[in-house]
Design a protein around this motif. Structure first.
Motif, short mmCIF file in Angstrom:
data_model
loop_
_atom_site.label_atom_id
_atom_site.label_comp_id
_atom_site.label_asym_id
_atom_site.label_seq_id
_atom_site.Cartn_x
_atom_site.Cartn_y
_atom_site.Cartn_z
N ASP A 320 5.82 2.89 1.80
CA ASP A 320 4.73 3.15 3.38
C ASP A 320 5.49 3.60 4.43
O ASP A 320 6.23 3.62 5.19
CB ASP A 320 4.47 2.05 3.52
CG ASP A 320 5.37 1.05 4.28
OD1 ASP A 320 6.49 0.85 4.12
OD2 ASP A 320 4.92 -0.04 5.60
N GLU A 321 4.45 4.06 5.41
CA GLU A 321 3.71 4.30 6.39
C GLU A 321 5.90 5.69 6.34
O GLU A 321 6.55 5.06 7.47
CB GLU A 321 4.71 3.52 7.48
CG GLU A 321 3.15 2.99 7.18
CD GLU A 321 3.07 1.34 8.11
OE1 GLU A 321 1.98 0.57 8.32
OE2 GLU A 321 4.42 0.88 8.74
N TRP A 370 4.30 0.25 -1.51
CA TRP A 370 2.94 -0.18 -1.01
C TRP A 370 2.41 1.47 -1.47
O TRP A 370 2.80 1.59 -2.61
CB TRP A 370 3.16 0.02 0.50
CG TRP A 370 4.56 -0.59 1.21
CD1 TRP A 370 5.66 -0.45 1.54
CD2 TRP A 370 3.57 -2.47 1.17
NE1 TRP A 370 6.05 -2.60 1.89
CE2 TRP A 370 4.32 -3.05 1.92
CE3 TRP A 370 2.20 -3.07 1.20
CZ2 TRP A 370 4.61 -4.78 1.33
CZ3 TRP A 370 2.42 -4.08 0.86
CH2 TRP A 370 3.27 -5.10 1.55
N TYR A 387 -2.67 -2.14 0.50
CA TYR A 387 -2.41 -2.66 1.22
C TYR A 387 -3.58 -2.02 2.64
O TYR A 387 -4.27 -3.10 3.44
CB TYR A 387 -1.27 -3.11 2.33
CG TYR A 387 -0.92 -2.13 2.95
CD1 TYR A 387 0.53 -1.00 1.78
CD2 TYR A 387 -0.56 -1.64 3.72
CE1 TYR A 387 0.91 0.45 2.68
CE2 TYR A 387 -0.32 0.04 5.01
CZ TYR A 387 0.47 0.84 3.40
OH TYR A 387 0.59 1.68 4.45
N TYR A 412 -3.97 -10.53 6.12
CA TYR A 412 -1.83 -10.11 7.07
C TYR A 412 -2.17 -11.82 8.07
O TYR A 412 -3.47 -11.38 8.60
CB TYR A 412 -1.89 -8.91 7.77
CG TYR A 412 -1.15 -7.93 7.17
CD1 TYR A 412 -1.23 -7.62 5.84
CD2 TYR A 412 -1.78 -6.72 7.61
CE1 TYR A 412 -0.35 -6.44 5.19
CE2 TYR A 412 -0.96 -5.15 6.87
CZ TYR A 412 -0.37 -5.42 5.41
OH TYR A 412 0.12 -4.38 4.87
N TRP A 461 3.46 -10.34 7.89
CA TRP A 461 4.63 -9.35 9.59
C TRP A 461 5.03 -10.32 10.94
O TRP A 461 3.94 -10.73 11.30
CB TRP A 461 3.75 -8.30 9.73
CG TRP A 461 3.21 -7.73 8.33
CD1 TRP A 461 1.88 -7.62 7.89
CD2 TRP A 461 4.13 -7.30 7.49
NE1 TRP A 461 1.68 -6.86 6.52
CE2 TRP A 461 3.34 -6.77 6.40
CE3 TRP A 461 5.65 -6.62 7.91
CZ2 TRP A 461 4.33 -6.49 4.98
CZ3 TRP A 461 5.82 -5.64 6.63
CH2 TRP A 461 5.18 -5.95 5.62
C1 ACM Z 1 2.46 -2.09 6.35
O1 ACM Z 1 1.95 -2.75 5.94
N1 ACM Z 1 2.90 -1.15 6.66
C2 ACM Z 1 2.69 -2.54 4.49
#
Ligand code: ACM
Length: 598
Positions: A320-321, A370, A387, A412, A461
């Motif tokens: 991800d990201e 992800w 997600y 989350y 997280w």
């Molecule tokens: C994510 O929330 N970047 C998996």
């Protein structure tokens, strides 16, 4: 007089034994048939294990209930029987006054039957020792049970903050109590690398430590933070989880979220001559592993050491990201793209992820990533974690790819649960009821959903979760609701029933020393923050045994204040609402206040 007291006590015991039984089981089982009478767990009870496969869970159960029974009696019995024909996690539990019969084909099913049986008993069964005697009565019944989804996960982010192994095991025990079976351990991040890797000692010497933490404002607090799990720690955690039928899935993020590793070994980056430090700020960072032979060797070495530690058939590789600025900037990456005939940097990430995915597959692992892993489409038979809402899940399902739903607005656990105006870091309001009412499905693809959605996961997280206490507060009790989402069928899910079962959940959490959010007993202000004034206000109280009273003049609500009857009322700028729950004329929870600026 003494005889009278004795008689009264006997009568009380008799009436409580014959009061309507409570089957407060979480998650709700598939079929439960109620029956008359109770089984009593006490010194007369024996434990009969008919198959060696169940010896280990039987021994653990024996240790857990030793304050109720040594299980060496001769009158009543708990029988663990292996019988063919059940799914891996399915079981049948039959409770009669003389016997508790547990039937399952595999350890997992028998283990879950024991969890259910403990829930039928008073919650003091979770005590370490008893201060006063408790009668451990379980109401008679027959239960046939199996989960809705085979993947019922919980993610713990130990990259943003390090959490001690004892806390990890506490969470795993709670997952198991409520029949979650996957512990997704997020172990590498920009802000910290948390696993001992013998071949690359700097990962933990350098990568596990940051010089400070920069909070909301981006300003550092000047306090160093760090930590890592030794191989022995990991072995201990994985074994602890195994005994509770929980699979520990390690996540090593590629190619992004990798600054801590790059700070330890800059040669893994696209620009080895630059200086890197373990990140102190949250957010999406631009350092990526370079798609070089050095990096691939490094990652293969890392995974090879992990294979020794994590027997899980599923490995998570992040994905991800990963903003690809460095891939654009790097002459090496541009040359590689030409050689490989790749059209853009997105395809370079796909190449990278595919390369590692193939390596893991060759070692018998199923790869989870992800939802960005869907972008290139090159991985063979992956599982995608959707997600960013449900659209990625829909894309995956249409292509026949298995999906786990983790949409951030429902899953989350760092989202707020008490009061939406508190949301400084995340604007999403995610109270218990919202978590409970979620069902993992893509509504426009109902039939395919049933085939390709293999599960559901909640994610803790930890950018704003710096310690154990905050972790427990954020995760509980919502993660118990999530456990029911993963286990219980859509038809059997019922918020009204769940909220009535909550007091037992909370007292179980009390016995287990969990510092959960107590908002169950408080009034929540339920309104749409995105519409203008005046606007309707609903007062929510999860505890159904209480009534809500409120004031609009700033005074403290009492039983004499107006009672909220469930009909929303209008509020305006400058409104001050104070509310509280009352049960049998006595206040519960705290007074909650909502004040809108003029
Ligand atoms: C994510 O929330 N970047 C998996």
């Amino acid at each position: 007089m003494r005889r009278f007291i004795l008689l009264a006590l006997c009568l009380l015991a008799w009436t409580s034994a014959f009061a309507a039984p409570r089957y407060d089981i979480v998650p709700t089982p598939k079929h439960l048939t109620e029956a008359e009478g109770f089984f009593r767990l006490d010194k007369n009870t024996a434990l009969v294990v008919e198959d060696a496969a169940f010896e280990e869970i039987a021994a653990d159960f024996k240790a857990q209930v030793k304050h109720a029974s040594a299980l060496d009696g001769s009158k009543t019995r708990i029988v663990l029987r292996k019988r063919d024909g059940f799914g891996k996690e399915a079981y049948k539990l039959t409770v009669t006054p003389s016997e508790v019969l547990i039937e399952a084909s595999e350890v997992n099913g028998a283990f879950y039957a024991l969890q259910t049986f403990k829930q039928l008993l008073p919650d003091a069964i979770y005590a370490q020792a008893l201060k006063k005697p408790v009668k451990f009565l379980a109401p008679c019944c027959t239960i046939d049970d199996e989960p809705e989804f085979w993947y019922r996960g919980f993610l713990f982010d130990c990259g943003r903050f390090f959490f001690p192994k004892e806390e990890i095991m506490k969470f795993i025990d709670l997952c198991a109590t409520y029949k979650q079976n996957m512990f997704h351990w997020h172990l590498t991040e920009d802000q910290g690398w948390r696993i001992q890797i013998d071949k690359y000692p700097k990962l933990t010497e350098v990568g596990a430590w940051r010089k400070e933490t920069a909070w909301h404002s981006g300003k550092g607090n000047g306090i160093p933070h760090g930590g890592f799990y030794t191989k022995d720690d990991i072995r201990e955690v994985v074994e602890y989880a195994r005994r509770r039928c929980v699979t520990v899935i390690p996540e090593v993020e590629i190619p992004g979220h990798s600054t801590a590793a790059i700070a330890a070994y800059p040669e893994l980056s696209c620009f080895p001559d630059r200086h890197y430090e373990v990140e102190t700020k949250w957010g999406i960072h631009k350092n990526l592993y370079a798609p070089t032979a050095t990096t691939f060797r490094f990652l293969e070495d890392v995974f090879t050491e992990l294979f020794e530690l994590f027997p899980s058939p599923i490995y998570h590789i992040g994905g991800d990201e990963a903003p690809k600025d460095v891939y654009r900037e790097s002459a090496y990456c541009q040359d590689l793209m030409t050689v490989l005939g790749l059209e853009n940097v997105e395809e370079l990430q796909t190449f990278f992820v595919k390369r590692m995915g193939d390596f893991l597959r060759r070692h018998g692992k199923t790869v989870i990533g992800w939802d960005e892993i869907l972008d290139g489409g090159a991985l063979e038979d992956p599982i995608a974690m959707s997600y960013r809402g449900h659209a990625p899940a829909a894309r995956g399902i249409k292509r026949g790819i298995r999906v786990i739903l983790t949409p951030n607005r429902w899953c989350y656990l760092d989202n707020r649960q008490e009061d939406q105006s508190d949301a400084v870091d995340q604007n999403v309001f995610m109270p218990l009821k919202k978590v409970y009412n979620y069902y993992p499905s893509v509504d426009s693809l109902k039939d395919l959903s049933a085939k390709y959605i293999v599960g559901y996961e909640t994610c803790l997280w930890t950018e704003y979760v710096p310690d154990n206490e905050t972790a427990e507060y954020q995760a509980f009790p919502r993660n118990v609701a999530a456990a029911e989402v993963g286990w219980t069928s859509r038809e059997n899910k019922d918020w009204e029933s769940f909220r009535r079962r909550m007091p037992k959940v909370l007292s179980t959490l009390d016995w287990k020393g969990v510092r959960y959010c107590p908002v169950y007993y408080d009034v929540i202000f339920d309104y749409d923050r995105n519409i203008g004034f005046p606007k309707p206000m609903n007062l929510m109280l999860d505890d159904p045994s209480a009534e809500v009273h409120y004031t609009l003049d700033g005074s403290t609500p009492t039983m004499k204040s107006p009672r909220y009857d469930g009909t929303p009322f209008m509020v305006d700028r400058g409104s001050v609402i104070k509310a509280r729950g009352f049960r049998k004329g006595k206040p519960i929870g705290k007074v909650t206040t909502k004040e809108f600026a003029k």
